[in-house]
Design an enzyme around this catalytic site. Structure first.
Site, PDB file in Angstrom:
ATOM      1  N   ASP A 148     -27.543 -10.612  11.934  1.00  0.00           N
ATOM      2  CA  ASP A 148     -26.375 -11.311  12.463  1.00  0.00           C
ATOM      3  C   ASP A 148     -25.515 -10.445  13.384  1.00  0.00           C
ATOM      4  O   ASP A 148     -24.463 -10.894  13.853  1.00  0.00           O
ATOM      5  CB  ASP A 148     -25.535 -11.933  11.339  1.00  0.00           C
ATOM      6  CG  ASP A 148     -25.413 -11.044  10.117  1.00  0.00           C
ATOM      7  OD1 ASP A 148     -25.817  -9.860  10.182  1.00  0.00           O
ATOM      8  OD2 ASP A 148     -24.926 -11.527   9.078  1.00  0.00           O
ATOM      9  N   ASP A 179     -26.900  -5.202   8.505  1.00  0.00           N
ATOM     10  CA  ASP A 179     -26.277  -6.529   8.616  1.00  0.00           C
ATOM     11  C   ASP A 179     -24.888  -6.347   9.249  1.00  0.00           C
ATOM     12  O   ASP A 179     -24.232  -5.330   9.035  1.00  0.00           O
ATOM     13  CB  ASP A 179     -26.150  -7.135   7.217  1.00  0.00           C
ATOM     14  CG  ASP A 179     -25.703  -8.587   7.232  1.00  0.00           C
ATOM     15  OD1 ASP A 179     -26.559  -9.480   7.073  1.00  0.00           O
ATOM     16  OD2 ASP A 179     -24.480  -8.836   7.395  1.00  0.00           O
ATOM     17  N   HIS A 223     -23.681  -8.968  -0.595  1.00  0.00           N
ATOM     18  CA  HIS A 223     -22.261  -9.187  -0.914  1.00  0.00           C
ATOM     19  C   HIS A 223     -22.001  -9.379  -2.412  1.00  0.00           C
ATOM     20  O   HIS A 223     -20.840  -9.417  -2.828  1.00  0.00           O
ATOM     21  CB  HIS A 223     -21.718 -10.407  -0.178  1.00  0.00           C
ATOM     22  CG  HIS A 223     -21.647 -10.246   1.316  1.00  0.00           C
ATOM     23  ND1 HIS A 223     -21.030  -9.173   1.921  1.00  0.00           N
ATOM     24  CD2 HIS A 223     -22.126 -11.022   2.325  1.00  0.00           C
ATOM     25  CE1 HIS A 223     -21.138  -9.296   3.249  1.00  0.00           C
ATOM     26  NE2 HIS A 223     -21.797 -10.405   3.509  1.00  0.00           N
ATOM     27  N   HIS A 229     -22.177  -7.656   8.551  1.00  0.00           N
ATOM     28  CA  HIS A 229     -21.100  -7.631   7.547  1.00  0.00           C
ATOM     29  C   HIS A 229     -21.279  -6.421   6.624  1.00  0.00           C
ATOM     30  O   HIS A 229     -22.410  -6.040   6.308  1.00  0.00           O
ATOM     31  CB  HIS A 229     -21.134  -8.918   6.714  1.00  0.00           C
ATOM     32  CG  HIS A 229     -21.006 -10.162   7.538  1.00  0.00           C
ATOM     33  ND1 HIS A 229     -22.102 -10.916   7.931  1.00  0.00           N
ATOM     34  CD2 HIS A 229     -19.914 -10.766   8.066  1.00  0.00           C
ATOM     35  CE1 HIS A 229     -21.681 -11.947   8.655  1.00  0.00           C
ATOM     36  NE2 HIS A 229     -20.368 -11.886   8.760  1.00  0.00           N
TER      37      HIS A 229
HETATM   38 ZN   LIG Z   1     -24.149 -10.799   7.374  1.00  0.00          ZN
END
Ligand SMILES: [Zn+2]
Length: 312
Positions: free
Chosen positions: A254, A170, A133, A172
């Site tokens: 996740d 992931d 991120h 996200h």
């Molecule tokens: Zn994540």
């Protein structure tokens, strides 16, 4: 290197890079990105035959391929002598955070060096904080430096490769990796992620300056079958066409059904399946870097399935 039986034996090795400094990045009580995650990763690795390496300290020159010096200086200036400082709403610095993040960078770069030198053909970097991120000049989403993008730049600029691929599974979107590599025509970046979900980016129309970015949004509540179909339709053909000289994986766990931060329904065996399919399309050299994964039992099981599949 001669293709002796020893060579092929060595090719089965998975190098695992880790360092105790990565435990000393502290986050506030109740924060999901916590040191216990690395203990869970170790439980997942316990029954696997892997070769261990300590992460060297990262080189600032590697960081500076992706982030401006002003950003690195800002992180250093914010580093507290005690307690915690905040870089964004959910990204914190403790006294040990810079060392931890630089071990992650050092581990990922050393893993690239090891795989490109032929010391091994697969590596897993078990470090925190995660990195995908972190944007060019903005820490966010628990991440300080764009570890996997930094590793890709090392492969391209230091080792002279011309076709690197990153797959980010992931849950996200890897907005930071996308930001750092938006203009990088030598690196295919494919990210699958739940959408809508933090950080909000990652729609299929975001394709990079050279059409080299592939975003694959997945619906909340979807599971392994939808993931497999999406990869077969949207990622594997691109990866096969790219013919990477090195595959990097942003390995977040996740998307597991038990994860508290998201709503996909993957199981540990889905991470194993996906890893095997990616390895088959990697050209042989694979470096995987830990990103998210916040349910400790799910993380342990999923890491075990992932690293076991890396050997194949
Ligand atoms: Zn994540």
């Amino acid at each position: 290197m001669p293709r002796t039986p020893e060579y092929f034996e060595r090719c089965k090795w998975v190098l695992v890079f880790s360092h105790s400094d990565c435990l000393s990045h502290a986050t506030p009580a109740g924060h999901p990105e916590r040191a216990d995650r690395l203990h869970a990763v170790e439980r997942g690795l316990a029954d696997l035959s892997v070769t261990r390496r300590d992460c060297p300290m990262g080189d600032e020159a590697d960081v500076l391929r992706c982030h401006p010096l002003t950003y690195l200086e800002r992180v250093k200036a914010k580093l507290p002598d005690e307690g915690m400082a905040m870089l964004d709403g959910d990204t914190f610095l403790s006294p040990g955070s810079l060392r931890a993040a630089m071990r992650a960078v050092g581990g990922a770069c050393a893993a690239v060096d090891a795989v490109l030198s032929g010391e091994a053909s697969r590596a897993f970097v078990a470090c925190r904080p995660p990195g995908h991120h972190a944007e060019t000049a903005q820490a966010m989403g628990f991440c300080l430096f764009g570890t996997v993008a930094i590793a890709a730049k090392r492969a391209l600029d230091h080792h002279g490769l011309s076709r690197v691929a990153i797959v980010d599974f992931d849950v996200h979107h890897g907005n930071g990796t996308q930001d750092l590599l938006w203009e990088e025509g030598r690196c295919l970046f494919a990210s699958s992620h739940q959408m809508p979900l933090y950080p909000g980016s990652g729609s299929a129309v975001e394709k990079g300056a050279h059409g080299q970015i592939v975003n694959v949004p997945l619906r909340e509540g979807s599971g392994g079958a939808a993931m497999r179909a999406a990869y077969q339709a949207q990622v594997f053909p691109q990866l096969e066409a790219w013919q990477p000289e090195l595959l990097l994986i942003s390995a977040g766990f996740d998307a597991h059904a038990d994860d508290p931060l998201a709503g996909l329904e993957w199981q540990a065996e889905d991470f194993g399946w996906l890893t095997r399919e990616l390895v088959q399309r990697s050209g042989g050299r694979v470096v995987s870097v830990l990103e998210g994964g916040y349910d400790l039992d799910a993380l342990a099981k999923s890491v075990a399935a992932h690293v076991d599949a890396l050997k194949e």
